[in-house]
Design an enzyme around this catalytic site. Structure first.
Site, PDB file in Angstrom:
ATOM      1  N   TYR A   9      -8.630  -8.876 -99.166  1.00  0.00           N
ATOM      2  CA  TYR A   9      -9.283  -8.825 -97.851  1.00  0.00           C
ATOM      3  C   TYR A   9      -8.612  -7.776 -96.956  1.00  0.00           C
ATOM      4  CZ  TYR A   9     -11.222 -10.744 -93.462  1.00  0.00           C
ATOM      5  OH  TYR A   9     -11.872 -10.912 -92.254  1.00  0.00           O
ATOM      6  N   ALA A  54      -6.915  -5.149 -97.845  1.00  0.00           N
ATOM      7  CA  ALA A  54      -7.221  -3.797 -98.353  1.00  0.00           C
ATOM      8  C   ALA A  54      -8.627  -3.386 -97.928  1.00  0.00           C
ATOM      9  CB  ALA A  54      -7.086  -3.772 -99.872  1.00  0.00           C
ATOM     10  N   ASN A  58     -21.150  -5.933 -90.376  1.00  0.00           N
ATOM     11  CA  ASN A  58     -20.431  -7.177 -90.089  1.00  0.00           C
ATOM     12  C   ASN A  58     -20.257  -8.084 -91.310  1.00  0.00           C
ATOM     13  OD1 ASN A  58     -19.610  -9.551 -88.233  1.00  0.00           O
ATOM     14  ND2 ASN A  58     -21.427 -10.321 -89.314  1.00  0.00           N
ATOM     15  N   ARG A 116     -24.969 -16.440 -89.555  1.00  0.00           N
ATOM     16  CA  ARG A 116     -24.022 -17.386 -88.946  1.00  0.00           C
ATOM     17  C   ARG A 116     -22.838 -16.626 -88.344  1.00  0.00           C
ATOM     18  NH1 ARG A 116     -20.591 -18.418 -93.607  1.00  0.00           N
ATOM     19  NH2 ARG A 116     -21.673 -17.625 -95.428  1.00  0.00           N
ATOM     20  N   GLY A 118     -25.233  -9.489 -92.149  1.00  0.00           N
ATOM     21  CA  GLY A 118     -24.590 -10.809 -92.148  1.00  0.00           C
ATOM     22  C   GLY A 118     -24.634 -11.503 -90.803  1.00  0.00           C
TER      23      GLY A 118
HETATM   24  P1  NAP Z   1     -18.992 -16.144 -91.825  1.00  0.00           P
HETATM   25  O1  NAP Z   1     -19.179 -17.194 -90.804  1.00  0.00           O
HETATM   26  O2  NAP Z   1     -18.503 -16.512 -93.172  1.00  0.00           O
HETATM   27  O3  NAP Z   1     -20.374 -15.325 -91.970  1.00  0.00           O
HETATM   28  C1  NAP Z   1     -20.477 -14.266 -92.886  1.00  0.00           C
HETATM   29  C2  NAP Z   1     -21.845 -13.641 -92.785  1.00  0.00           C
HETATM   30  O4  NAP Z   1     -21.909 -12.571 -93.765  1.00  0.00           O
HETATM   31  C3  NAP Z   1     -22.969 -14.607 -93.126  1.00  0.00           C
HETATM   32  O5  NAP Z   1     -24.089 -14.328 -92.320  1.00  0.00           O
HETATM   33  C4  NAP Z   1     -23.275 -14.256 -94.595  1.00  0.00           C
HETATM   34  O6  NAP Z   1     -24.631 -14.521 -94.983  1.00  0.00           O
HETATM   35  C5  NAP Z   1     -23.047 -12.771 -94.592  1.00  0.00           C
HETATM   36  N1  NAP Z   1     -22.817 -12.235 -95.927  1.00  0.00           N
HETATM   37  C6  NAP Z   1     -21.878 -12.612 -96.823  1.00  0.00           C
HETATM   38  N2  NAP Z   1     -21.997 -11.873 -97.949  1.00  0.00           N
HETATM   39  C7  NAP Z   1     -23.035 -11.008 -97.741  1.00  0.00           C
HETATM   40  C8  NAP Z   1     -23.651  -9.995 -98.521  1.00  0.00           C
HETATM   41  N3  NAP Z   1     -23.227  -9.697 -99.753  1.00  0.00           N
HETATM   42  N4  NAP Z   1     -24.696  -9.314 -97.988  1.00  0.00           N
HETATM   43  C9  NAP Z   1     -25.148  -9.593 -96.751  1.00  0.00           C
HETATM   44  N5  NAP Z   1     -24.602 -10.545 -95.968  1.00  0.00           N
HETATM   45  C10 NAP Z   1     -23.558 -11.245 -96.456  1.00  0.00           C
HETATM   46  O7  NAP Z   1     -17.973 -14.998 -91.312  1.00  0.00           O
HETATM   47  P2  NAP Z   1     -17.546 -14.593 -89.810  1.00  0.00           P
HETATM   48  O8  NAP Z   1     -16.319 -15.323 -89.480  1.00  0.00           O
HETATM   49  O9  NAP Z   1     -18.714 -14.634 -88.919  1.00  0.00           O
HETATM   50  O10 NAP Z   1     -17.113 -13.068 -90.082  1.00  0.00           O
HETATM   51  C11 NAP Z   1     -17.972 -11.954 -89.825  1.00  0.00           C
HETATM   52  C12 NAP Z   1     -17.174 -10.676 -90.046  1.00  0.00           C
HETATM   53  O11 NAP Z   1     -16.026 -10.673 -89.184  1.00  0.00           O
HETATM   54  C13 NAP Z   1     -16.633 -10.526 -91.461  1.00  0.00           C
HETATM   55  O12 NAP Z   1     -16.672  -9.185 -91.863  1.00  0.00           O
HETATM   56  C14 NAP Z   1     -15.191 -10.998 -91.335  1.00  0.00           C
HETATM   57  O13 NAP Z   1     -14.369 -10.443 -92.319  1.00  0.00           O
HETATM   58  C15 NAP Z   1     -14.852 -10.479 -89.953  1.00  0.00           C
HETATM   59  N6  NAP Z   1     -13.730 -11.181 -89.342  1.00  0.00           N
HETATM   60  C16 NAP Z   1     -13.763 -12.532 -89.111  1.00  0.00           C
HETATM   61  C17 NAP Z   1     -12.671 -13.152 -88.521  1.00  0.00           C
HETATM   62  C18 NAP Z   1     -12.630 -14.631 -88.230  1.00  0.00           C
HETATM   63  O14 NAP Z   1     -11.561 -15.105 -87.800  1.00  0.00           O
HETATM   64  N7  NAP Z   1     -13.703 -15.373 -88.408  1.00  0.00           N
HETATM   65  C19 NAP Z   1     -11.539 -12.397 -88.189  1.00  0.00           C
HETATM   66  C20 NAP Z   1     -11.535 -11.042 -88.436  1.00  0.00           C
HETATM   67  C21 NAP Z   1     -12.637 -10.425 -89.008  1.00  0.00           C
HETATM   68  P3  NAP Z   1     -24.994 -15.880 -95.813  1.00  0.00           P
HETATM   69  O15 NAP Z   1     -24.799 -16.992 -94.813  1.00  0.00           O
HETATM   70  O16 NAP Z   1     -26.406 -15.696 -96.216  1.00  0.00           O
HETATM   71  O17 NAP Z   1     -24.004 -15.931 -96.938  1.00  0.00           O
END
Ligand code: NAP
Length: 248
Positions: free
Chosen positions: A156, A158, A91, A16, A13
């Site tokens: 989420y 969990a 990720n 982005r 992932g």
């Molecule tokens: P994001 O901007 O929504 O990006 C999510 C990424 O995951 C995208 O590249 C997406 O690819 C990919 N993805 C989604 N479903 C997928 C699948 N089934 N197989 C492969 N790739 C997949 O999220 P983010 O904020 O960068 O978050 C990244 C990680 O950090 C996540 O695990 C999130 O739970 C964790 N996190 C984020 C925050 C926050 O505040 N942002 C806080 C705590 C933890 P596509 O674009 O192709 O869908």
């Protein structure tokens, strides 16, 4: 000498948000980077180009992390293309928020499959290679929500708490083979995932952060760099909160 010179990393992932930030920091530090996306092909290919221009090898793969079979195929392909795997960053993740009262079974299952089952799929798929090498670093992207819970995010929370149990268990199982496994618990990071939240909720999060700002993907990528590099050679089974002090 850069911190990840010549290392090979897989990041799930990375089309982005935080994943892109990790891929950029790893490549700047000399790593060759294989990364996945599920549907955002154009940004994934743009990132591939950007990273290759830094003089490392980088390749984007369309692969659903929730699928065991696709994860196995992905890892086999990366081994063929890159010749090894030193670092795995789990990720990829999604949210499907709702109060428990209104949450559908499908929304619960999807979040568990993409956020938690994916970690099993990918870790299992790289395990044999890392065991043979007698070295490897696995980094799981948990969340502050997995540590403290959050109303409206039972699915989420969990999934992210499950990742912490998985991380500690892998650290215990594979430590004797010099394979380390750690988790990062980001707080409020400004990406497309958090863009979906309304201003009142966002302000509520910000108010609770001692450093008084949301985090950036680079803040998380720098913590990932520590776990990926030899700087953390004696660190395993840990959860690092990267949250501006939110959990203090
Ligand atoms: P994001 O901007 O929504 O990006 C999510 C990424 O995951 C995208 O590249 C997406 O690819 C990919 N993805 C989604 N479903 C997928 C699948 N089934 N197989 C492969 N790739 C997949 O999220 P983010 O904020 O960068 O978050 C990244 C990680 O950090 C996540 O695990 C999130 O739970 C964790 N996190 C984020 C925050 C926050 O505040 N942002 C806080 C705590 C933890 P596509 O674009 O192709 O869908």
């Amino acid at each position: 000498m850069k911190l990840l010179d010549g290392k090979i990393a897989i990041i799930t992932g990375a089309s982005r948000g935080i994943g892109t930030g990790i891929a950029q920091v790893f490549a700047e530090q000399g790593a060759n980077v294989a990364f996945t996306y599920s549907s955002s092909e154009a940004p994934a290919l743009a990132l591939e180009k950007e990273l290759n221009a830094l003089g490392v090898k980088a390749k984007a793969y369309k692969s659903n992390a929730a699928s065991f079979e696709e994860s196995e195929k992905l890892v086999a392909q990366v081994l063929e293309d890159f010749g090894g795997i030193d670092i795995l960053v789990n990720n990829a993740g999604i949210t499907k928020d709702n109060l428990l009262m209104r949450m559908s079974e499908d929304d619960f299952d999807k979040v568990i499959e993409i956020n938690l089952k994916s970690v099993f799929n990918m870790t299992k798929a790289v395990q044999r290679t890392m065991l043979k090498q007698r070295k490897g670093s696995i980094i799981n992207m948990s969340s502050v929500v997995g540590v403290k819970g959050n109303a409206g995010q039972t699915n989420y929370a969990a999934s992210k708490a499950g990742m912490i149990g998985f991380t500690k268990s892998v650290a215990l199982e594979l430590g004797s083979r010099n394979i380390r496994c750690n988790a990062i618990a980001p707080g409020f990071i400004e990406t497309e995932m958090t863009e979906k939240l309304d201003e009142k909720t966002v302000q509520g999060w910000r108010d609770g952060i001692p450093l008084k700002r949301g985090g950036t993907p680079k803040d998380i990528a720098n913590a990932c760099l520590f776990f990926a590099s030899d700087l953390s050679d004696y660190v395993t089974g840990q959860v690092l909160n990267v949250d501006g002090g939110m959990l203090t």
